[in-house]
Design a protein around this motif. Structure first.
Motif, PDB file in Angstrom:
ATOM      1  N   ARG A   1      12.832  51.812  31.960  1.00  0.00           N
ATOM      2  CA  ARG A   1      14.158  51.135  31.743  1.00  0.00           C
ATOM      3  C   ARG A   1      14.537  50.361  31.866  1.00  0.00           C
ATOM      4  NH1 ARG A   1      18.320  54.059  29.511  1.00  0.00           N
ATOM      5  NH2 ARG A   1      17.268  55.939  29.569  1.00  0.00           N
ATOM      6  N   VAL A   2      15.566  49.477  31.434  1.00  0.00           N
ATOM      7  CA  VAL A   2      15.767  48.254  31.968  1.00  0.00           C
ATOM      8  C   VAL A   2      17.624  47.794  31.563  1.00  0.00           C
ATOM      9  CG1 VAL A   2      15.486  45.422  31.593  1.00  0.00           C
ATOM     10  CG2 VAL A   2      13.415  46.705  31.570  1.00  0.00           C
ATOM     11  N   ARG A   3      18.032  47.957  32.983  1.00  0.00           N
ATOM     12  CA  ARG A   3      19.561  47.654  32.934  1.00  0.00           C
ATOM     13  C   ARG A   3      20.095  46.381  32.682  1.00  0.00           C
ATOM     14  NH1 ARG A   3      22.488  52.225  32.892  1.00  0.00           N
ATOM     15  NH2 ARG A   3      20.672  53.128  34.012  1.00  0.00           N
ATOM     16  N   ALA A   4      20.871  45.936  32.163  1.00  0.00           N
ATOM     17  CA  ALA A   4      21.175  44.287  31.704  1.00  0.00           C
ATOM     18  C   ALA A   4      22.489  44.752  32.417  1.00  0.00           C
ATOM     19  CB  ALA A   4      21.311  43.954  30.763  1.00  0.00           C
ATOM     20  N   PRO A   5      22.842  43.535  32.575  1.00  0.00           N
ATOM     21  CA  PRO A   5      24.336  43.496  33.806  1.00  0.00           C
ATOM     22  C   PRO A   5      25.244  42.739  32.804  1.00  0.00           C
ATOM     23  CG  PRO A   5      22.806  41.533  34.475  1.00  0.00           C
ATOM     24  CD  PRO A   5      22.537  42.245  33.160  1.00  0.00           C
ATOM     25  N   THR A   6      25.609  43.943  32.387  1.00  0.00           N
ATOM     26  CA  THR A   6      27.001  44.001  30.929  1.00  0.00           C
ATOM     27  C   THR A   6      28.461  43.785  31.519  1.00  0.00           C
ATOM     28  OG1 THR A   6      26.045  45.141  30.005  1.00  0.00           O
ATOM     29  CG2 THR A   6      24.960  44.206  28.771  1.00  0.00           C
ATOM     30  N   GLY A   7      28.141  45.082  32.074  1.00  0.00           N
ATOM     31  CA  GLY A   7      29.060  45.422  33.242  1.00  0.00           C
ATOM     32  C   GLY A   7      30.588  44.712  34.048  1.00  0.00           C
ATOM     33  N   ARG A   8      30.975  44.468  34.793  1.00  0.00           N
ATOM     34  CA  ARG A   8      31.841  43.796  35.610  1.00  0.00           C
ATOM     35  C   ARG A   8      32.113  43.838  36.652  1.00  0.00           C
ATOM     36  NH1 ARG A   8      36.268  44.670  33.252  1.00  0.00           N
ATOM     37  NH2 ARG A   8      37.165  46.088  34.477  1.00  0.00           N
ATOM     38  N   HIS A   9      30.971  42.640  37.360  1.00  0.00           N
ATOM     39  CA  HIS A   9      30.270  42.754  38.713  1.00  0.00           C
ATOM     40  C   HIS A   9      30.993  43.182  39.708  1.00  0.00           C
ATOM     41  CE1 HIS A   9      30.843  38.515  39.388  1.00  0.00           C
ATOM     42  NE2 HIS A   9      30.468  38.465  38.742  1.00  0.00           N
ATOM     43  N   PRO A  10      30.898  43.982  40.901  1.00  0.00           N
ATOM     44  CA  PRO A  10      31.852  43.397  42.246  1.00  0.00           C
ATOM     45  C   PRO A  10      32.241  42.410  43.162  1.00  0.00           C
ATOM     46  CG  PRO A  10      29.529  45.058  42.544  1.00  0.00           C
ATOM     47  CD  PRO A  10      29.546  44.280  41.177  1.00  0.00           C
ATOM     48  N   PHE A  11      31.645  41.662  42.655  1.00  0.00           N
ATOM     49  CA  PHE A  11      31.023  40.230  43.731  1.00  0.00           C
ATOM     50  C   PHE A  11      32.202  39.584  43.201  1.00  0.00           C
ATOM     51  CE2 PHE A  11      27.328  41.570  43.288  1.00  0.00           C
ATOM     52  CZ  PHE A  11      26.831  42.077  44.191  1.00  0.00           C
ATOM     53  N   GLY A  12      32.946  38.306  44.526  1.00  0.00           N
ATOM     54  CA  GLY A  12      34.333  37.857  44.431  1.00  0.00           C
ATOM     55  C   GLY A  12      35.098  38.559  43.528  1.00  0.00           C
ATOM     56  N   LEU A  13      35.481  39.760  43.713  1.00  0.00           N
ATOM     57  CA  LEU A  13      37.342  40.259  43.028  1.00  0.00           C
ATOM     58  C   LEU A  13      38.027  40.200  44.464  1.00  0.00           C
ATOM     59  CD1 LEU A  13      35.883  44.045  41.797  1.00  0.00           C
ATOM     60  CD2 LEU A  13      36.536  41.132  40.515  1.00  0.00           C
ATOM     61  N   LYS A  14      38.757  39.489  44.714  1.00  0.00           N
ATOM     62  CA  LYS A  14      39.665  38.896  45.404  1.00  0.00           C
ATOM     63  C   LYS A  14      40.188  40.317  46.161  1.00  0.00           C
ATOM     64  CE  LYS A  14      38.067  35.156  45.318  1.00  0.00           C
ATOM     65  NZ  LYS A  14      37.037  34.562  46.215  1.00  0.00           N
ATOM     66  N   LEU A  15      40.560  40.220  46.967  1.00  0.00           N
ATOM     67  CA  LEU A  15      41.712  41.299  47.758  1.00  0.00           C
ATOM     68  C   LEU A  15      43.115  40.662  47.370  1.00  0.00           C
ATOM     69  CD1 LEU A  15      39.932  42.580  50.622  1.00  0.00           C
ATOM     70  CD2 LEU A  15      40.573  43.748  48.308  1.00  0.00           C
ATOM     71  N   ILE A  16      44.185  41.729  47.051  1.00  0.00           N
ATOM     72  CA  ILE A  16      45.695  40.588  46.792  1.00  0.00           C
ATOM     73  C   ILE A  16      46.801  41.812  47.204  1.00  0.00           C
ATOM     74  CG2 ILE A  16      45.243  39.133  44.749  1.00  0.00           C
ATOM     75  CD1 ILE A  16      46.267  41.699  43.104  1.00  0.00           C
ATOM     76  N   MET A  17      47.832  41.770  47.637  1.00  0.00           N
ATOM     77  CA  MET A  17      48.969  42.670  48.753  1.00  0.00           C
ATOM     78  C   MET A  17      49.241  42.937  47.244  1.00  0.00           C
ATOM     79  SD  MET A  17      51.529  41.153  51.632  1.00  0.00           S
ATOM     80  CE  MET A  17      52.388  40.141  50.564  1.00  0.00           C
ATOM     81  N   ALA A  18      49.272  44.441  47.410  1.00  0.00           N
ATOM     82  CA  ALA A  18      49.799  45.218  46.147  1.00  0.00           C
ATOM     83  C   ALA A  18      51.037  45.710  46.830  1.00  0.00           C
ATOM     84  CB  ALA A  18      48.706  46.712  46.400  1.00  0.00           C
TER      85      ALA A  18
END
Length: 256
Positions: free
Chosen positions: A78-95
């Motif tokens: 099985r070969v899986r392509a990175p079509t989903g939104r990756h977790p790298f570089g998602l910035k942390l913001i004050m909620a």
């Protein structure tokens, strides 16, 4: 929650191909003390996100058909392509303006961000009405370069990410209750090596705590309808801290 659509086509009585497209919906609650400057006050924020996951294609080949001396032996790739939104570089913001301890990501990932390939070998043996089965799998990830992997606002950190390869082991049994229904029990484990990152002109760095051992106990049921549809359900219970507490699954399939 993942909703996926799969299709499999048999090219011969031994060889088949498959495609899978997942849609991922995620809801996460973030909780932190310190609201209004008081350690006893709690802030809570819920973040929701959805999108396509990592699509995949697979091929299956039955090398050995069950006989008096041999079980069914099937291999797959099985070969899986990175079509989903990756977790790298998602910035942390004050909620929460009243709680600077509560920082949440600007979005939630729906994929791994890397290409991967999984090779499996499965064996199946029938002792009517019991079927014994086992599987050995190995997943490798292709290292990928990202423009930014830092979660800190106004900070850019390009790096190459290499996820740790994974070994999967599982075994179990299925019991036919009648000519249309069956139940199954199995135990599975996945052992993942640590993730490493490499910044430009920098050394390779191991990400602390990124290796894992995820073991689960699985209970499933299958019922074949007269219309040609087959309904399958499965409950997965986590046995180790790295495994999810529980997972519920329901699948409907039809053969043409």
């Amino acid at each position: 929650m993942t909703l996926d659509v799969s299709g499999r086509y048999g090219l011969t009585d031994r060889f088949s191909i498959e495609g899978n497209i997942p849609w991922v919906q995620r809801d996460t609650r973030f909780v932190s003390g310190g609201a209004g400057g008081a350690s006893t006050e709690i802030s809570e924020v819920q973040l929701s996100s959805s999108g396509i996951g990592d699509v995949s294609v697979a091929a299956y080949y039955q090398w050995v058909k069950e006989s008096a001396t041999w079980p069914d032996i099937v291999t797959s790739l099985r070969v899986r392509a990175p079509t989903g939104r990756h977790p790298f570089g998602l910035k942390l913001i004050m909620a929460d303006e009243d709680n600077n301890n509560l920082n949440i990501p600007e979005d939630l990932p729906t994929g791994t961000g890397l290409w991967s390939a999984t090779f499996n070998v499965s064996a199946l043996r029938t002792y009517d009405p019991v079927i014994l089965f086992g599987n050995l799998g190995y997943t490798i990830y292709r290292p990928e370069e990202f423009d930014d992997i830092s979660p800190v606002l106004d900070q850019v950190s390009p790096a190459e990410v290499s996820l740790g390869n994974t070994i999967q082991l599982s075994a179990g049994m299925a019991i036919a209750l009648n000519d249309r229904s069956a139940i199954s029990f199995s135990i599975g484990s996945a052992f993942s090596a640590a993730t490493h990152t490499t910044s430009p002109d920098g050394p390779e760095m191991r990400v602390p705590g990124s290796s894992s051992n995820s073991s689960t106990f699985n209970v499933g049921g299958t019922y074949a309808l007269r219309s040609g549809w087959t309904l399958s359900s499965q409950a997965t219970i986590g046995l180790t801290p790295d495994a999810p507490n529980f997972v519920m699954g329901l699948r409907a399939s039809h053969t043409f």
